[in-house]
Design a protein around this motif. Structure first.
Motif, PDB file in Angstrom:
ATOM      1  N   ARG A 186      38.396  48.153  44.726  1.00 20.14           N
ATOM      2  CA  ARG A 186      38.536  46.999  43.836  1.00 20.14           C
ATOM      3  C   ARG A 186      39.248  45.863  44.570  1.00 20.14           C
ATOM      4  O   ARG A 186      40.104  46.099  45.411  1.00 20.14           O
ATOM      5  CB  ARG A 186      39.347  47.364  42.598  1.00 20.14           C
ATOM      6  N   THR A 187      38.898  44.645  44.206  1.00 19.16           N
ATOM      7  CA  THR A 187      39.598  43.462  44.705  1.00 19.16           C
ATOM      8  C   THR A 187      40.028  42.642  43.494  1.00 19.16           C
ATOM      9  O   THR A 187      39.536  42.855  42.378  1.00 19.16           O
ATOM     10  CB  THR A 187      38.681  42.596  45.594  1.00 19.16           C
ATOM     11  N   HIS A 188      40.921  41.710  43.735  1.00 17.33           N
ATOM     12  CA  HIS A 188      41.349  40.817  42.661  1.00 17.33           C
ATOM     13  C   HIS A 188      40.121  40.110  42.069  1.00 17.33           C
ATOM     14  O   HIS A 188      39.957  40.050  40.850  1.00 17.33           O
ATOM     15  CB  HIS A 188      42.362  39.801  43.204  1.00 17.33           C
ATOM     16  N   VAL A 202      40.315  40.447  30.267  1.00 17.47           N
ATOM     17  CA  VAL A 202      41.167  39.733  31.223  1.00 17.47           C
ATOM     18  C   VAL A 202      42.608  40.240  31.092  1.00 17.47           C
ATOM     19  O   VAL A 202      43.182  40.180  30.007  1.00 17.47           O
ATOM     20  CB  VAL A 202      41.107  38.211  30.983  1.00 17.47           C
ATOM     21  N   PRO A 203      43.184  40.744  32.192  1.00 21.65           N
ATOM     22  CA  PRO A 203      44.580  41.204  32.137  1.00 21.65           C
ATOM     23  C   PRO A 203      45.533  40.025  31.993  1.00 21.65           C
ATOM     24  O   PRO A 203      45.283  38.949  32.542  1.00 21.65           O
ATOM     25  CB  PRO A 203      44.798  41.886  33.494  1.00 21.65           C
ATOM     26  N   VAL A 204      46.605  40.217  31.267  1.00 22.51           N
ATOM     27  CA  VAL A 204      47.584  39.152  31.085  1.00 22.51           C
ATOM     28  C   VAL A 204      48.167  38.705  32.426  1.00 22.51           C
ATOM     29  O   VAL A 204      48.504  37.536  32.602  1.00 22.51           O
ATOM     30  CB  VAL A 204      48.692  39.589  30.087  1.00 22.51           C
ATOM     31  N   LEU A 205      48.232  39.616  33.389  1.00 23.81           N
ATOM     32  CA  LEU A 205      48.773  39.255  34.705  1.00 23.81           C
ATOM     33  C   LEU A 205      47.862  38.307  35.472  1.00 23.81           C
ATOM     34  O   LEU A 205      48.288  37.676  36.434  1.00 23.81           O
ATOM     35  CB  LEU A 205      49.030  40.519  35.530  1.00 23.81           C
ATOM     36  N   ALA A 206      46.619  38.183  35.057  1.00 23.76           N
ATOM     37  CA  ALA A 206      45.706  37.246  35.708  1.00 23.76           C
ATOM     38  C   ALA A 206      46.133  35.807  35.456  1.00 23.76           C
ATOM     39  O   ALA A 206      45.724  34.899  36.181  1.00 23.76           O
ATOM     40  CB  ALA A 206      44.283  37.463  35.214  1.00 23.76           C
ATOM     41  N   LEU A 207      46.962  35.597  34.444  1.00 24.84           N
ATOM     42  CA  LEU A 207      47.452  34.247  34.148  1.00 24.84           C
ATOM     43  C   LEU A 207      48.468  33.770  35.171  1.00 24.84           C
ATOM     44  O   LEU A 207      48.723  32.582  35.288  1.00 24.84           O
ATOM     45  CB  LEU A 207      48.068  34.214  32.748  1.00 24.84           C
ATOM     46  N   VAL A 212      45.245  43.998  42.290  1.00 20.53           N
ATOM     47  CA  VAL A 212      45.118  45.300  42.951  1.00 20.53           C
ATOM     48  C   VAL A 212      46.387  45.601  43.744  1.00 20.53           C
ATOM     49  O   VAL A 212      47.060  46.604  43.508  1.00 20.53           O
ATOM     50  CB  VAL A 212      43.883  45.358  43.878  1.00 20.53           C
ATOM     51  N   LEU A 213      46.727  44.735  44.675  1.00 17.03           N
ATOM     52  CA  LEU A 213      47.882  44.973  45.541  1.00 17.03           C
ATOM     53  C   LEU A 213      49.205  44.873  44.792  1.00 17.03           C
ATOM     54  O   LEU A 213      50.195  45.481  45.194  1.00 17.03           O
ATOM     55  CB  LEU A 213      47.874  43.990  46.710  1.00 17.03           C
TER      56      LEU A 213
END
Length: 119
Positions: free
Chosen positions: A51-53, A76-81, A88-89
């Motif tokens: 997986r990649t971002h 969409v994950p909240v951390l994507a904000l 991933v990392l």
């Protein structure tokens, strides 16, 4: 924000993904699970990809459009904000369960199979 750690059920909620015991429950790759009886197993699959971002964001958008999970991503994950966070990392292993508890447990299990018991 550099990294997030959580136990696996909490990580699935934060990442808006399937839990670790689901068909596509791996946070790192796209391997698919199979039920054997009542147990989920994952056989080696050379076709699974890391997986990649970008792939997580793409699957998240597809999941929102289709109304169902895509490769284990439910939305969409909240951390994507957070603009600098890598999905991933930045999701690191749960040190307590995987190292402090899991490591000694696995060592014990390995020893119990190879060490004769005294009677």
């Amino acid at each position: 924000l550099l990294a997030v750690t959580a136990d696996l059920p909490a990580k699935a909620k934060v990442a808006n993904s399937i839990q670790f015991n689901g068909y596509s429950g791996c946070n790192t790759c796209t391997i698919k699970g199979n039920y054997v009886g009542h147990v989920m197993t994952w056989d080696y699959d050379p076709g699974s990809t890391i997986r990649t971002h970008a792939s997580i964001i793409s699957h998240a958008k597809e999941a929102v459009e289709q109304g169902c999970s895509v490769d284990g991503i439910k939305g969409v994950p909240v951390l994507a904000l957070h603009p600098q966070f890598d999905l991933v990392l930045g999701m690191v292993i749960d040190f307590m369960h995987c190292v402090l508890i899991g490591g000694p447990l696995l060592q014990h299990m390995g020893q119990s199979e190879t060490t004769p018991t005294s009677r």
